[in-house]
Design a protein around this motif. Structure first.
Motif, PDB file in Angstrom:
ATOM      1  N   TYR A  41     -75.447 -31.094  -5.692  1.00  0.00           N
ATOM      2  CA  TYR A  41     -76.726 -31.102  -6.400  1.00  0.00           C
ATOM      3  C   TYR A  41     -77.879 -31.382  -5.427  1.00  0.00           C
ATOM      4  O   TYR A  41     -78.920 -30.712  -5.453  1.00  0.00           O
ATOM      5  N   PHE A  42     -77.682 -32.370  -4.560  1.00  0.00           N
ATOM      6  CA  PHE A  42     -78.734 -32.730  -3.611  1.00  0.00           C
ATOM      7  C   PHE A  42     -78.917 -31.644  -2.549  1.00  0.00           C
ATOM      8  O   PHE A  42     -80.032 -31.420  -2.074  1.00  0.00           O
ATOM      9  N   ASP A  43     -77.824 -30.981  -2.178  1.00  0.00           N
ATOM     10  CA  ASP A  43     -77.938 -29.869  -1.239  1.00  0.00           C
ATOM     11  C   ASP A  43     -78.813 -28.757  -1.825  1.00  0.00           C
ATOM     12  O   ASP A  43     -79.655 -28.170  -1.126  1.00  0.00           O
ATOM     13  N   ALA A  44     -78.584 -28.468  -3.118  1.00  0.00           N
ATOM     14  CA  ALA A  44     -79.378 -27.429  -3.774  1.00  0.00           C
ATOM     15  C   ALA A  44     -80.848 -27.833  -3.872  1.00  0.00           C
ATOM     16  O   ALA A  44     -81.757 -27.011  -3.661  1.00  0.00           O
ATOM     17  N   LEU A  45     -81.086 -29.103  -4.187  1.00  0.00           N
ATOM     18  CA  LEU A  45     -82.471 -29.573  -4.253  1.00  0.00           C
ATOM     19  C   LEU A  45     -83.150 -29.497  -2.888  1.00  0.00           C
ATOM     20  O   LEU A  45     -84.331 -29.143  -2.778  1.00  0.00           O
ATOM     21  N   GLY A  46     -82.387 -29.829  -1.829  1.00  0.00           N
ATOM     22  CA  GLY A  46     -82.949 -29.766  -0.484  1.00  0.00           C
ATOM     23  C   GLY A  46     -83.333 -28.359  -0.081  1.00  0.00           C
ATOM     24  O   GLY A  46     -84.303 -28.153   0.663  1.00  0.00           O
ATOM     25  N   ARG A  48     -84.297 -26.065  -2.245  1.00  0.00           N
ATOM     26  CA  ARG A  48     -85.463 -25.705  -3.053  1.00  0.00           C
ATOM     27  C   ARG A  48     -86.712 -26.455  -2.610  1.00  0.00           C
ATOM     28  O   ARG A  48     -87.819 -25.914  -2.628  1.00  0.00           O
ATOM     29  N   PHE A  49     -86.517 -27.728  -2.209  1.00  0.00           N
ATOM     30  CA  PHE A  49     -87.640 -28.574  -1.807  1.00  0.00           C
ATOM     31  C   PHE A  49     -87.356 -29.140  -0.412  1.00  0.00           C
ATOM     32  O   PHE A  49     -86.894 -30.277  -0.266  1.00  0.00           O
ATOM     33  N   PRO A  50     -87.615 -28.366   0.625  1.00  0.00           N
ATOM     34  CA  PRO A  50     -87.292 -28.787   2.002  1.00  0.00           C
ATOM     35  C   PRO A  50     -87.927 -30.114   2.402  1.00  0.00           C
ATOM     36  O   PRO A  50     -87.362 -30.855   3.217  1.00  0.00           O
ATOM     37  N   GLU A  51     -89.070 -30.441   1.819  1.00  0.00           N
ATOM     38  CA  GLU A  51     -89.742 -31.692   2.192  1.00  0.00           C
ATOM     39  C   GLU A  51     -88.948 -32.926   1.751  1.00  0.00           C
ATOM     40  O   GLU A  51     -89.232 -34.040   2.220  1.00  0.00           O
ATOM     41  N   LEU A  52     -87.938 -32.744   0.870  1.00  0.00           N
ATOM     42  CA  LEU A  52     -87.144 -33.882   0.387  1.00  0.00           C
ATOM     43  C   LEU A  52     -85.839 -34.084   1.163  1.00  0.00           C
ATOM     44  O   LEU A  52     -85.146 -35.073   0.943  1.00  0.00           O
ATOM     45  N   ARG A  53     -85.531 -33.150   2.065  1.00  0.00           N
ATOM     46  CA  ARG A  53     -84.233 -33.213   2.742  1.00  0.00           C
ATOM     47  C   ARG A  53     -84.047 -34.511   3.513  1.00  0.00           C
ATOM     48  O   ARG A  53     -82.986 -35.130   3.478  1.00  0.00           O
ATOM     49  N   GLU A  54     -85.047 -34.913   4.227  1.00  0.00           N
ATOM     50  CA  GLU A  54     -84.936 -36.119   5.046  1.00  0.00           C
ATOM     51  C   GLU A  54     -84.688 -37.351   4.170  1.00  0.00           C
ATOM     52  O   GLU A  54     -83.856 -38.205   4.495  1.00  0.00           O
ATOM     53  N   ALA A  55     -85.388 -37.427   3.041  1.00  0.00           N
ATOM     54  CA  ALA A  55     -85.209 -38.562   2.131  1.00  0.00           C
ATOM     55  C   ALA A  55     -83.811 -38.543   1.526  1.00  0.00           C
ATOM     56  O   ALA A  55     -83.157 -39.595   1.400  1.00  0.00           O
ATOM     57  N   PHE A  56     -83.340 -37.342   1.147  1.00  0.00           N
ATOM     58  CA  PHE A  56     -81.988 -37.237   0.603  1.00  0.00           C
ATOM     59  C   PHE A  56     -80.945 -37.674   1.629  1.00  0.00           C
ATOM     60  O   PHE A  56     -79.997 -38.396   1.315  1.00  0.00           O
ATOM     61  N   ALA A  57     -81.110 -37.212   2.857  1.00  0.00           N
ATOM     62  CA  ALA A  57     -80.148 -37.550   3.913  1.00  0.00           C
ATOM     63  C   ALA A  57     -80.082 -39.057   4.126  1.00  0.00           C
ATOM     64  O   ALA A  57     -78.997 -39.641   4.259  1.00  0.00           O
ATOM     65  N   ALA A  58     -81.235 -39.721   4.132  1.00  0.00           N
ATOM     66  CA  ALA A  58     -81.271 -41.165   4.326  1.00  0.00           C
ATOM     67  C   ALA A  58     -80.619 -41.890   3.149  1.00  0.00           C
ATOM     68  O   ALA A  58     -79.863 -42.861   3.325  1.00  0.00           O
ATOM     69  N   THR A  59     -80.896 -41.409   1.944  1.00  0.00           N
ATOM     70  CA  THR A  59     -80.329 -42.048   0.751  1.00  0.00           C
ATOM     71  C   THR A  59     -78.813 -41.889   0.709  1.00  0.00           C
ATOM     72  O   THR A  59     -78.077 -42.842   0.419  1.00  0.00           O
TER      73      THR A  59
END
Length: 277
Positions: A41-46, A48-59
């Motif tokens: 799910y988070f991969d798909a969001l990343g 769609r919204f590349p600006e969130l990838r870094e935050a997802f990776a850290a979380t």
């Protein structure tokens, strides 16, 4: 080869840990806890919204660290992986002798074990699966649901091996029903025999199949849950069933497994036909 306990941090965690610890000692096979962080799910969001990838990776990195810390406190070896849970658990199961799953509860894996993850593993038929509605920290009596199939015979042999390792009594339960019931005997004609004759001949037939005497109990029964009731009445701690997974295309698990995988109040060990313990 290991005992693999697929866990999340829900209410079944303690039961799975207690069971893994007991079986590790009793069966002499190392246990390992596996937690899968569901990342698709988070991969798909990343994407769609590349600006969130870094935050997802850290979380996700933080989540992995906290889960690893929590599981390490159990004293059992643990592994934390990412991916789609069913696929990751199935891949890890191929490197295991047994998979433990929670069967009740509200957590992710417990809920999936009622029909999703458990059914996926059972239909693959690659490894025995132990479904746990509660902790199995003592095994004194093991009941095996028996019919004339090779799958049931394989289940009985696994139960025998467990019984020897754990010092538990092993016995087989066989139900006989009329037409339309759960357990219509294919090797007898109940329409031409009295119930007493059917039960007596069934017992003799199955004990000859097992090459063992005094271990088979035969009863009339029209419903799959009758088998659980008999096992409970005989104070069984564990119920074992064989599955026909990989040996047939349709109804591959068998009617009894299909019914009891989600309904048994007893811990249920489902043994694929090709299993040798």
């Amino acid at each position: 080869m290991r005992l693999l306990a697929a866990v999340d941090l829900g209410e079944a965690l303690e039961a799975l840990v207690a069971t893994a610890r007991h079986l590790e000692k009793g069966l002499g096979v190392e246990a390992e806890l596996l937690h899968v962080v569901p990342t698709p799910y988070f991969d798909a969001l990343g994407q769609r919204f590349p600006e969130l990838r870094e935050a997802f990776a850290a979380t996700l990195a933080q989540v992995e660290a906290r889960v690893r810390e929590a599981l390490s406190a159990t004293g059992i070896r643990a592994k934390v992986l990412r991916g789609f849970p069913a696929q990751v658990v199935a891949a890890e199961a191929q490197k295991s002798r047994l998979v433990l799953l929670g069967q009740r509860g509200t957590g992710t894996l417990e809920a999936l074990a009622r029909g999703g993850l458990a059914r996926y593993l059972l239909h693959r038929g690659e490894v025995p699966v132990l479904l746990l509605p509660k902790a199995l920290s003592e095994i004194r009596r093991i009941a095996v649901g028996l019919d004339e199939s090779p799958a049931a015979l394989a289940a009985f042999r696994v139960a025998e091996a467990w019984g020897k390792a754990l010092g538990a009594e092993v016995f087989a339960l066989h139900l006989v029903s009329g037409k339309g019931g759960c357990c219509f005997p294919t090797y007898l004609d109940p329409e031409r025999l009295s119930l007493g004759e059917v039960l007596e001949r069934a017992k003799a037939f199955l004990e000859d199949l097992l090459k063992a005497s005094g271990v088979v109990e035969v009863f009339p029964g029209e419903d799959e849950l009758d088998l659980v009731r008999l096992a409970q009445a005989r104070q069984a701690d564990l119920l074992v069933l064989g599955s026909k997974a990989k040996s047939t295309w349709r109804h591959r698990l068998g009617r009894m497994v299909e019914a009891l995988a989600s309904q048994s109040p007893l811990p249920l060990l489902v043994v694929p036909e090709a299993t040798v313990w």
